[in-house]
Design a protein around this motif. Sequence first.
Motif, mmCIF file in Angstrom:
data_model
loop_
_atom_site.group_PDB
_atom_site.id
_atom_site.type_symbol
_atom_site.label_atom_id
_atom_site.label_comp_id
_atom_site.label_asym_id
_atom_site.label_seq_id
_atom_site.Cartn_x
_atom_site.Cartn_y
_atom_site.Cartn_z
ATOM 1 N N VAL A 48 60.527 56.572 48.105
ATOM 2 C CA VAL A 48 59.581 55.525 47.742
ATOM 3 C C VAL A 48 59.843 55.060 46.315
ATOM 4 N N VAL A 49 60.096 55.992 45.423
ATOM 5 C CA VAL A 49 60.381 55.657 44.026
ATOM 6 C C VAL A 49 61.631 54.794 43.942
ATOM 7 N N ILE A 50 62.674 55.161 44.687
ATOM 8 C CA ILE A 50 63.919 54.399 44.686
ATOM 9 C C ILE A 50 63.688 52.998 45.232
ATOM 10 N N GLY A 51 62.972 52.919 46.347
ATOM 11 C CA GLY A 51 62.739 51.621 46.968
ATOM 12 C C GLY A 51 61.909 50.698 46.103
ATOM 13 N N PHE A 52 60.854 51.215 45.501
ATOM 14 C CA PHE A 52 60.001 50.386 44.649
ATOM 15 C C PHE A 52 60.747 49.951 43.392
ATOM 16 N N SER A 53 61.552 50.844 42.811
ATOM 17 C CA SER A 53 62.280 50.491 41.595
ATOM 18 C C SER A 53 63.293 49.389 41.859
ATOM 19 N N SER A 54 63.830 49.322 43.075
ATOM 20 C CA SER A 54 64.774 48.248 43.393
ATOM 21 C C SER A 54 64.092 46.887 43.410
ATOM 22 N N HIS A 55 62.759 46.873 43.512
ATOM 23 C CA HIS A 55 61.981 45.634 43.463
ATOM 24 C C HIS A 55 61.330 45.431 42.096
ATOM 25 N N ASP A 67 54.174 52.661 55.623
ATOM 26 C CA ASP A 67 52.999 51.804 55.561
ATOM 27 C C ASP A 67 51.969 52.274 54.535
ATOM 28 N N THR A 68 52.272 53.331 53.809
ATOM 29 C CA THR A 68 51.342 53.837 52.811
ATOM 30 C C THR A 68 51.262 52.878 51.626
ATOM 31 N N VAL A 69 50.066 52.479 51.264
ATOM 32 C CA VAL A 69 49.879 51.595 50.108
ATOM 33 C C VAL A 69 50.011 52.428 48.835
ATOM 34 N N GLN A 70 50.996 52.077 48.003
ATOM 35 C CA GLN A 70 51.289 52.824 46.796
ATOM 36 C C GLN A 70 50.643 52.155 45.577
ATOM 37 N N ALA A 71 50.213 52.963 44.636
ATOM 38 C CA ALA A 71 49.703 52.448 43.365
ATOM 39 C C ALA A 71 50.888 52.304 42.421
ATOM 40 N N ALA A 72 51.349 51.076 42.229
ATOM 41 C CA ALA A 72 52.538 50.809 41.421
ATOM 42 C C ALA A 72 52.166 49.934 40.234
ATOM 43 N N ARG A 73 53.155 49.688 39.374
ATOM 44 C CA ARG A 73 52.991 48.754 38.265
ATOM 45 C C ARG A 73 54.328 48.082 38.006
ATOM 46 N N CYS A 74 54.279 46.877 37.494
ATOM 47 C CA CYS A 74 55.488 46.110 37.223
ATOM 48 C C CYS A 74 56.238 46.742 36.053
ATOM 49 N N ALA A 75 57.539 46.927 36.208
ATOM 50 C CA ALA A 75 58.343 47.530 35.148
ATOM 51 C C ALA A 75 58.501 46.600 33.955
ATOM 52 N N ARG A 76 58.240 45.289 34.159
ATOM 53 C CA ARG A 76 58.437 44.325 33.081
ATOM 54 C C ARG A 76 57.158 44.062 32.296
ATOM 55 N N CYS A 77 56.027 43.909 32.984
ATOM 56 C CA CYS A 77 54.810 43.494 32.282
ATOM 57 C C CYS A 77 53.641 44.461 32.460
ATOM 58 N N GLU A 78 53.852 45.563 33.206
ATOM 59 C CA GLU A 78 52.836 46.600 33.386
ATOM 60 C C GLU A 78 51.672 46.176 34.288
ATOM 61 N N THR A 79 51.730 45.002 34.907
ATOM 62 C CA THR A 79 50.652 44.572 35.796
ATOM 63 C C THR A 79 50.573 45.502 37.008
ATOM 64 N N PRO A 80 49.386 46.019 37.346
ATOM 65 C CA PRO A 80 49.268 46.908 38.511
ATOM 66 C C PRO A 80 49.496 46.172 39.816
ATOM 67 N N ILE A 83 50.737 48.075 47.093
ATOM 68 C CA ILE A 83 51.486 47.496 48.207
ATOM 69 C C ILE A 83 52.271 48.594 48.910
ATOM 70 N N SER A 84 52.623 48.355 50.161
ATOM 71 C CA SER A 84 53.409 49.325 50.924
ATOM 72 C C SER A 84 54.894 48.955 50.885
ATOM 73 N N MET A 85 55.744 49.938 51.203
ATOM 74 C CA MET A 85 57.184 49.692 51.239
ATOM 75 C C MET A 85 57.543 48.690 52.326
ATOM 76 N N ARG A 86 56.844 48.743 53.440
ATOM 77 C CA ARG A 86 57.134 47.819 54.538
ATOM 78 C C ARG A 86 56.955 46.368 54.091
ATOM 79 N N ARG A 87 55.866 46.095 53.367
ATOM 80 C CA ARG A 87 55.602 44.715 52.950
ATOM 81 C C ARG A 87 56.595 44.258 51.894
ATOM 82 N N LEU A 88 57.049 45.163 51.034
ATOM 83 C CA LEU A 88 58.090 44.800 50.079
ATOM 84 C C LEU A 88 59.381 44.445 50.806
ATOM 85 N N ASN A 89 59.729 45.240 51.828
ATOM 86 C CA ASN A 89 60.937 44.965 52.599
ATOM 87 C C ASN A 89 60.854 43.641 53.349
#
Length: 312
Positions: A48-55, A67-80, A83-89
């Motif tokens: 999950v970490v690898i997949g999210f970091s690629s986005h 389908d698990t909704v992850q609590a993430a943040r943007c690496a560029r602007c820190e905005t929370p 979202i799930s990995m499926r929806r990113l894909n």
Amino acid sequence: MDPVAIKCRNCGHEHVELPGRLAAELSGHWCLCPICNNRNKGICASDVVIGFSSHGLLVAEPESGTDTVQAARCARCETPKRISMRRLNRGAVPCYVCDGAADPSSPHRVYLFHFPRWHAYKVGITNSGNDSRLDRHRLAGGQLVELIEVPHRGAAFWVEQEVLSAMLPWPATGLPTDRAISGWTEMWDDSAPINVRLGDYIEAANAITIDRELVEDWKRNRSTPVLPPSDVVLNGGDAVCFTGSGPEKSRAEWKALAQGVGLRVAGSVTSTTSALVAPRAGSPNTKVAVALSMGVPVISYEDFLAAMEALE
């Protein structure tokens, strides 16, 4: 439908797949690799970490599950971002501050640049509303090789991923990676034996349908923009634009302050605008949308005041 050999970019596992099934499988899985899929369905969440970091998203406490909704943040602007990995894909906008100004259902373009001094090619996505991203690559010494238009962001995302998958064995090295140049993960070495032609992807891209849920998600999120903390540096002669109301002073007073430290005040946002000054909270407007789509920094009045003090 002739079978092809596929190698996973994450774990290196190789298997055989039918090209006609690739798009359908990618829309509903973590990735096309059965090893990564099985591992992600279990107790391990490292993929999950690898997949999210690629986005461009960071996940501090990942949980397993496509389908698990992850609590993430943007690496560029820190905005929370939740979202799930499926929806990113499936082409969801990773960050509505950095990437989400353009309607995902509107036409988007895919570009191919060559950077001779970096010995690298780069593929990327931009909406059809402006050329600011293309201009930035030209200023960095890039030469536009090809530019195509597809019906929506999902189709553009698909083309980009197809190209990057094909060029995976020849990653960019040297200056782009040494200096962590923005977008180097979408680059590959120009010694690669494959000649990329974006036009070859247009027919398949035009047949891709956009997920309406992603469009509705964009509509909901863009109505409440979040301005990230800013480290924008202003120099004398830079052009700034104002929108909304600033604290304690009228718009005219804020403009006078800007002019007093040698800044130029613009009435509208263009590619030459150094920053758009806006309230930290409030309803969006056209200037904010235009600035975000053109890559112009949007900073709060408080951050602008700090930037002026640094300028003085």
